[in-house]
Scaffold this motif. Sequence first.
Motif, PDB file in Angstrom:
ATOM      1  N   UNK A 138     -66.853  45.410 -71.440  1.00 38.83           N
ATOM      2  CA  UNK A 138     -67.631  45.248 -72.865  1.00 38.83           C
ATOM      3  C   UNK A 138     -66.776  45.268 -74.062  1.00 38.83           C
ATOM      4  N   UNK A 139     -67.123  44.696 -75.142  1.00 38.72           N
ATOM      5  CA  UNK A 139     -66.512  44.558 -76.058  1.00 38.72           C
ATOM      6  C   UNK A 139     -67.293  44.365 -77.472  1.00 38.72           C
ATOM      7  N   UNK A 140     -66.890  44.320 -78.723  1.00 40.20           N
ATOM      8  CA  UNK A 140     -67.753  44.205 -79.826  1.00 40.20           C
ATOM      9  C   UNK A 140     -67.089  42.900 -80.513  1.00 40.20           C
ATOM     10  N   UNK A 168     -69.065  43.052 -84.936  1.00 44.05           N
ATOM     11  CA  UNK A 168     -70.085  44.177 -85.240  1.00 44.05           C
ATOM     12  C   UNK A 168     -71.071  44.261 -84.273  1.00 44.05           C
ATOM     13  N   UNK A 169     -71.207  43.314 -83.338  1.00 46.05           N
ATOM     14  CA  UNK A 169     -72.272  43.294 -82.459  1.00 46.05           C
ATOM     15  C   UNK A 169     -71.672  43.676 -80.773  1.00 46.05           C
ATOM     16  N   UNK A 227     -77.182  36.859 -70.751  1.00 45.37           N
ATOM     17  CA  UNK A 227     -75.934  37.178 -70.198  1.00 45.37           C
ATOM     18  C   UNK A 227     -75.134  38.400 -71.080  1.00 45.37           C
ATOM     19  N   UNK A 228     -75.850  38.752 -72.358  1.00 44.25           N
ATOM     20  CA  UNK A 228     -75.120  39.778 -72.947  1.00 44.25           C
ATOM     21  C   UNK A 228     -74.235  39.259 -73.900  1.00 44.25           C
ATOM     22  N   UNK A 229     -74.105  37.887 -73.999  1.00 41.47           N
ATOM     23  CA  UNK A 229     -72.855  37.313 -75.182  1.00 41.47           C
ATOM     24  C   UNK A 229     -73.761  36.738 -76.190  1.00 41.47           C
ATOM     25  N   UNK A 253     -83.209  32.821 -79.234  1.00 45.98           N
ATOM     26  CA  UNK A 253     -82.060  33.985 -78.902  1.00 45.98           C
ATOM     27  C   UNK A 253     -81.761  34.657 -80.075  1.00 45.98           C
ATOM     28  N   UNK A 254     -81.494  36.110 -80.185  1.00 43.73           N
ATOM     29  CA  UNK A 254     -80.965  36.769 -81.208  1.00 43.73           C
ATOM     30  C   UNK A 254     -79.553  36.575 -81.418  1.00 43.73           C
ATOM     31  N   UNK A 255     -78.747  36.971 -82.502  1.00 43.12           N
ATOM     32  CA  UNK A 255     -77.403  37.033 -82.502  1.00 43.12           C
ATOM     33  C   UNK A 255     -76.651  35.968 -82.552  1.00 43.12           C
TER      34      UNK A 255
END
Length: 375
Positions: A68-70, A73-74, A106-108, A127-129
């Motif tokens: 995992x990473x950031x 800020x996300x 996929x969380x990215x 999709x968000x972000x």
Amino acid sequence: MSDGAADSLGRTAEELVRLAAGRLRREVWDYLSGGAESEATIAANRAAIERMGFVPRVLRDVSRVEERTVLLGRPLALPVFLAPIGSLALLHPGGAPAAARAAAASGTTAFVSLMAEPGPEAIAREAPGLVLQVYMRGDRAWLRDLVARAEAAGYAAVCLTVDSAVYGRRERDLINRYSSSMAADRAHLGAGGGAQITAHQSGLTWDMVAALRGMTRLPLVLKGIASPADAALAVEAGMDAVYVSNHGGRQLDFTLGALDLLPPVVEAVAGRAEVLVDGGFLRGTDILKALCLGARAVGLGKLQGWALAAGGEAGLRHLLALLAEEIRTAMALLGCARLPDLSPALLRSLPAPFMPGPLSAFRGLREGQGLNAEG
Ligand SMILES: Cc1cc2nc3c(=O)[nH]c(=O)nc-3n(C[C@H](O)[C@H](O)[C@H](O)COP(=O)(O)O)c2cc1C
């Protein structure tokens, strides 16, 4: 990875590339897979990665590996994101909406090219972000309007691409007499914003970067940085991330490989901004090399395109699951349970690239021939 996806899409990324090669028309394959002029930059991207060898550490408890990473800020489930590709709809009917959904599932995140159909607002609803990648297609007022649209649509950041003052000479396309639909105008570019590269783009200077900073509080990314001097200017202009890229070899021929460009940029940025990179990354070990050298995350260009062509949204999700598995495997074997454990001490540069092994993936790509035999 589900067994169903593995059965139809394969168990390695190379199988996705082969599927794409079978599905794309020759000129679309060449448009996606080729680069400018002699394609030396494409080769340099791979050579820079393949010249780096690992010096693993052992006995470090890697019973639980965490990739995992950031990013800006996300949280990201893995240190990989989808680089902007304007023409995803050429590769698969799902196009940019499918890529945005696959990234989120996929969380990215995906960088959404301003050129991508059906336009920034419609893609943001998928999709968000997401990050909106902007080419300068109008004047300052046009940019201000676009940034307001990005904010209203819920984009998490804005990325300005600055390595495309003019369009690179892509010789495969010239020989094929192929012009992607990128040449057509896009209604979503807004008043005055034709898709063709114009004086707005070739006349871009640091003044516009400073003006952009004044237009929004969203995180800003400058994409297409090669020189440490430009990286320092980007930080001084208030950029939150410096994105090292030679556009996957599609713009200037004979640019240094992206992984060779990275360390001087990381040094110049000196922790004042995040550093992203793309160019030639095909495998988990490739990605970990960039992280060892100070990148926060790695963008996928052509590999994203091949996976989308191979299987649409499911193809991309499958690719990202494969990369996560490769990353976890390599981290464990490197003695790194977490991404911050990666460092330059785990790498050594060799005078020449590794020789490809007999089962080396992507051999057709390495030889510059492509895998697409049709036509
Ligand atoms: C077909 C294609 C279209 C692209 N379109 C864009 C774009 O619209 N905006 C942009 O900033 N970069 C664009 N790029 C460059 C990618 O974002 C990325 O920098 C590059 O592909 C990374 O190298 P790689 O393909 O070796 O992974 C495009 C790349 C490809 C292959």
